[in-house]
Design an enzyme around this catalytic site. Sequence first.
Site, PDB file in Angstrom:
ATOM      1  N   ASP A 182      38.343  36.904 -71.150  1.00 41.35           N
ATOM      2  CA  ASP A 182      39.315  35.802 -71.059  1.00 41.35           C
ATOM      3  C   ASP A 182      40.212  35.732 -72.311  1.00 41.35           C
ATOM      4  OD1 ASP A 182      37.925  35.289 -68.775  1.00 41.35           O
ATOM      5  OD2 ASP A 182      37.379  33.232 -69.264  1.00 41.35           O
ATOM      6  N   HIS A 233      34.911  39.977 -60.074  1.00 45.25           N
ATOM      7  CA  HIS A 233      34.236  40.822 -61.070  1.00 45.25           C
ATOM      8  C   HIS A 233      34.799  42.233 -61.163  1.00 45.25           C
ATOM      9  CE1 HIS A 233      31.646  37.361 -60.746  1.00 45.25           C
ATOM     10  NE2 HIS A 233      31.199  37.690 -61.949  1.00 45.25           N
TER      11      HIS A 233
HETATM   12  O1  F6P Z   1      33.932  33.958 -69.275  1.00 38.27           O
HETATM   13  C1  F6P Z   1      34.130  35.177 -68.701  1.00 38.27           C
HETATM   14  C2  F6P Z   1      34.141  35.077 -67.204  1.00 38.27           C
HETATM   15  O2  F6P Z   1      34.481  36.350 -66.753  1.00 38.27           O
HETATM   16  C3  F6P Z   1      35.042  33.993 -66.627  1.00 38.27           C
HETATM   17  O3  F6P Z   1      36.380  34.359 -66.562  1.00 38.27           O
HETATM   18  C4  F6P Z   1      34.399  33.742 -65.290  1.00 38.27           C
HETATM   19  O4  F6P Z   1      34.653  32.427 -64.829  1.00 38.27           O
HETATM   20  C5  F6P Z   1      32.961  33.912 -65.580  1.00 38.27           C
HETATM   21  O5  F6P Z   1      32.859  34.786 -66.680  1.00 38.27           O
HETATM   22  C6  F6P Z   1      32.177  34.439 -64.408  1.00 38.27           C
HETATM   23  O6  F6P Z   1      30.837  34.459 -64.730  1.00 38.27           O
HETATM   24  P1  F6P Z   1      29.680  35.008 -63.783  1.00 38.27           P
HETATM   25  O7  F6P Z   1      29.612  36.484 -63.988  1.00 38.27           O
HETATM   26  O8  F6P Z   1      28.465  34.319 -64.257  1.00 38.27           O
HETATM   27  O9  F6P Z   1      30.054  34.675 -62.376  1.00 38.27           O
END
Ligand code: F6P
Length: 377
Positions: A159, A301
């Site tokens: 981010d 992701h």
């Molecule tokens: O903080 C990094 C991040 O990639 C965010 O942009 C996103 O909301 C979050 O992690 C997603 O996390 P997880 O992998 O737990 O779903």
Amino acid sequence: MNAGLRRDGPKNRVADFFMEKKRIGVLTSGGDCPGLNAVLRGIVRAAATLNWEVVGFLDGFEGLLPPARYLILDRRNTAGIGHLGGTILGTTNKGHFTAKAGRGEVRKVRTEIIERARGVLKNLRVDALIAIGGDGSLTTAQQMHESGIPVIGVPKTIDNDIDATVLSFGFDSAVACVAESLDRLHTTATSHKRVMVVEVMGRHAGWIALHGGLAGGADIILIPEIPFDHEKVAAAVRRREREGCRSTLIVVAEGARALRSRATIHATGPGEFRLGGIGEIVAREVNRRTGKETRVCVLGHLQRGGAPTTVDRILGMRFGVHAVQLAQEQQFGRMVSLQNHQVTDVPIAAAVNRLRLVAPDSQMVQTARAVEISFGD
Ligand code: F6P
């Protein structure tokens, strides 16, 4: 602080022969991110130059709990990992060491947990622990430092919202993923005369949406820092249609919100939530107000997986080398940081206090507006 490592002279090498080797511990914590393995490789190489050993704890801070779970990292098992995504050590953004929850409320890690970790570090003769993580993990690192554990921080976030560094590795790779996706979506959207809404990561900060949108030729970019008006988004779509454009690409950060609304979240546990869903809302409103056919693509992701870009490989390696230098100089409680194109360091405490957000009047936003990108405001 000077760059480069101090190399031991022949006299010190003789001393090393009779003394136990120094040991650096390292862990990767929080969401994974392209470039983590490049940092690990940088740490191992720099440590090897000093004739130090590296203990890699598994699954974030959790690997520090007895019975300790770790790997001895060396040149051999870290060879050829610099270009690989993810982290060979594993990671977690949950568990006993969570120091930030929900919207960023700070929790104190239980003293008993910190003491158990301290015992493991002592038994393994770890002289310094390098914690590679985002805002939450660095808050844990700071609490450990305050309890007397020799910790060094390395910032990690796709981010790019850690305030004390102008750039974190992982961000460039995420932006590249967004740009490539937009390149692909342009052709299908134009063929079908559609509005395509692309939801990207960015909980509090719109850096990925802004940079990815600019690089990929988005027409509308919606970010958390600039609350948008659905009617203005629709007006921008109509204007493009009047001008003869066959399609419109809208990039929306997961944390973006309409005026007088909150970010779109789903509760995932007590005090925990996941962002996502704003893309669907924007698409629905655009369709309702303009009658245009819309589609949504949530990149999720994909932005975090895969190989790091060359920028992230190099930045990761530089961060790793500097972290070892801090360990050598016993500069604990410091976090590696990039400032004015130079790798330097700042107190971890300064890094976890504030997020780095997109300033609505910044040059980048003005540049985007100058090339007719709408922010829906
Ligand atoms: O903080 C990094 C991040 O990639 C965010 O942009 C996103 O909301 C979050 O992690 C997603 O996390 P997880 O992998 O737990 O779903």
